[in-house]
Design a protein around this motif. Structure first.
Motif, short mmCIF file in Angstrom:
data_model
loop_
_atom_site.label_atom_id
_atom_site.label_comp_id
_atom_site.label_asym_id
_atom_site.label_seq_id
_atom_site.Cartn_x
_atom_site.Cartn_y
_atom_site.Cartn_z
N ALA A 1 0.82 -1.21 0.00
CA ALA A 1 0.00 0.00 0.00
C ALA A 1 0.85 1.26 0.00
O ALA A 1 0.58 2.22 -0.74
CB ALA A 1 -0.93 -0.01 1.21
N VAL A 2 1.90 1.29 0.83
CA VAL A 2 2.76 2.46 0.92
C VAL A 2 3.48 2.71 -0.40
O VAL A 2 3.55 3.85 -0.89
CB VAL A 2 3.76 2.30 2.08
N THR A 3 4.02 1.66 -0.99
CA THR A 3 4.73 1.84 -2.27
C THR A 3 3.77 2.24 -3.38
O THR A 3 4.13 3.00 -4.28
CB THR A 3 5.50 0.57 -2.66
N ARG A 4 2.55 1.74 -3.32
CA ARG A 4 1.55 2.13 -4.32
C ARG A 4 1.22 3.61 -4.19
O ARG A 4 1.18 4.34 -5.19
CB ARG A 4 0.28 1.30 -4.14
N GLU A 5 0.99 4.07 -2.97
CA GLU A 5 0.63 5.47 -2.75
C GLU A 5 1.75 6.41 -3.17
O GLU A 5 1.51 7.53 -3.62
CB GLU A 5 0.27 5.70 -1.29
N ARG A 6 2.98 5.96 -3.05
CA ARG A 6 4.13 6.80 -3.41
C ARG A 6 4.49 6.69 -4.88
O ARG A 6 5.44 7.35 -5.34
CB ARG A 6 5.33 6.42 -2.54
N GLY A 7 3.76 5.88 -5.64
CA GLY A 7 4.07 5.71 -7.04
C GLY A 7 5.44 5.09 -7.27
O GLY A 7 6.12 5.38 -8.26
N HIS A 8 5.82 4.22 -6.37
CA HIS A 8 7.14 3.59 -6.42
C HIS A 8 7.24 2.69 -7.63
O HIS A 8 6.24 2.29 -8.22
CB HIS A 8 7.33 2.77 -5.13
N VAL A 9 8.47 2.36 -8.01
CA VAL A 9 8.71 1.48 -9.15
C VAL A 9 7.88 0.20 -8.99
O VAL A 9 7.86 -0.40 -7.91
CB VAL A 9 10.20 1.16 -9.29
N PRO A 10 7.15 -0.22 -10.03
CA PRO A 10 6.33 -1.44 -9.90
C PRO A 10 7.18 -2.69 -9.82
O PRO A 10 8.23 -2.79 -10.49
CB PRO A 10 5.48 -1.43 -11.18
N LEU A 11 6.75 -3.62 -8.98
CA LEU A 11 7.51 -4.86 -8.81
C LEU A 11 6.54 -6.01 -8.52
O LEU A 11 5.60 -5.86 -7.73
CB LEU A 11 8.53 -4.73 -7.68
N HIS A 12 6.77 -7.12 -9.17
CA HIS A 12 6.01 -8.35 -8.94
C HIS A 12 6.91 -9.30 -8.17
O HIS A 12 7.99 -9.66 -8.64
CB HIS A 12 5.60 -8.98 -10.28
N ALA A 13 6.49 -9.67 -6.97
CA ALA A 13 7.31 -10.52 -6.09
C ALA A 13 6.68 -11.90 -5.95
O ALA A 13 5.54 -12.02 -5.50
CB ALA A 13 7.46 -9.87 -4.71
N ASP A 14 7.42 -12.91 -6.35
CA ASP A 14 7.05 -14.30 -6.10
C ASP A 14 7.86 -14.77 -4.90
O ASP A 14 9.09 -14.89 -4.97
CB ASP A 14 7.36 -15.18 -7.32
#
Length: 221
Positions: A151-164
């Motif tokens: 949520a925090v990284t989304r709100e900050r527009g942080h670099v997108p990352l997909h984590a498995d």
């Protein structure tokens, strides 16, 4: 596990309460000498300094004390200095109060202080690591921490990352989830992912990261 698009206002408080119930008993059973141990993730700070910083930050939230420069390195040092004559037990008492009372205030703030709850949880991991305790950047609060991190990284527009994640059933999507940027990829365990996002060492960890540099992930740097 996928990140929800709508903020859960109660999530930071749940994370703090879960960590309080695990951390405070651990702190109360340690001898005073252990509070003087250095914390590798926070150069120049001891365990006591980290705890004093954490308790001061939470009490500022609880009491709505946000003077100019609050949460700056200089303000953090002043908070620690103000508690220099306190017993370790008093610092722990204040920390317990903050972890108990901050949740509703953070919930009502609309997301402004969500990162503080996440930072408190990370600092608890710093203390565990300094003491050689298991579960640094993991433990019972990890599911809440991962959701809050997303949520925090989304709100900050942080670099997108997909984590498995090796130890979590569902993938975690972090940062900008609008689809306008191709997400970076991470494969490894959840604690290592937290270390990357909090600027902690990943020495000895086995993971794969593609599409982004480690230093680009740090949300506290």
């Amino acid at each position: 596990m996928t990140s929800a698009e709508v903020r859960d206002p109660e999530l930071p408080g749940r994370l703090l309460i879960t960590e309080r119930d695990a951390l405070i008993p651990l702190l109360r059973q340690r001898p005073d000498t252990d509070f003087a141990r250095p914390v590798g993730a926070c150069p120049g700070w001891s365990v006591r300094d980290v705890l004093a910083h954490c308790s001061a930050a939470l009490l500022r939230v609880v009491e709505s004390r946000f003077e100019e420069g609050v949460f700056s390195p200089e303000a953090n040092d002043r908070d620690i200095a103000e508690r220099a004559e306190w017993t370790n037990a008093r610092v722990v008492d204040e920390l317990e109060r903050g972890m108990t009372d901050a949740g509703p205030v953070i919930a009502a703030a609309g997301g402004v202080f969500d990162g503080i709850a996440l930072g408190e949880w990370v600092h608890a991991g710093d203390v565990r690591e300094a003491w050689g305790e298991p579960g640094a950047y993991a433990g019972a609060g990890l599911p809440y921490a991962l959701t809050l991190l997303a949520a925090v990284t989304r709100e900050r527009g942080h670099v997108p990352l997909h984590a498995d994640l090796d130890d979590v059933d569902e993938p975690v999507r972090l940062g900008d989830v609008s689809g306008t940027r191709t997400p970076a990829r991470f494969i490894g365990d959840a604690a290592t992912l937290v270390r990357l996002y909090s600027g902690r060492t990943t020495a000895g960890a086995s993971y794969e990261l593609a599409g982004v540099k480690e230093t680009e992930l740090n949300i506290f740097g």
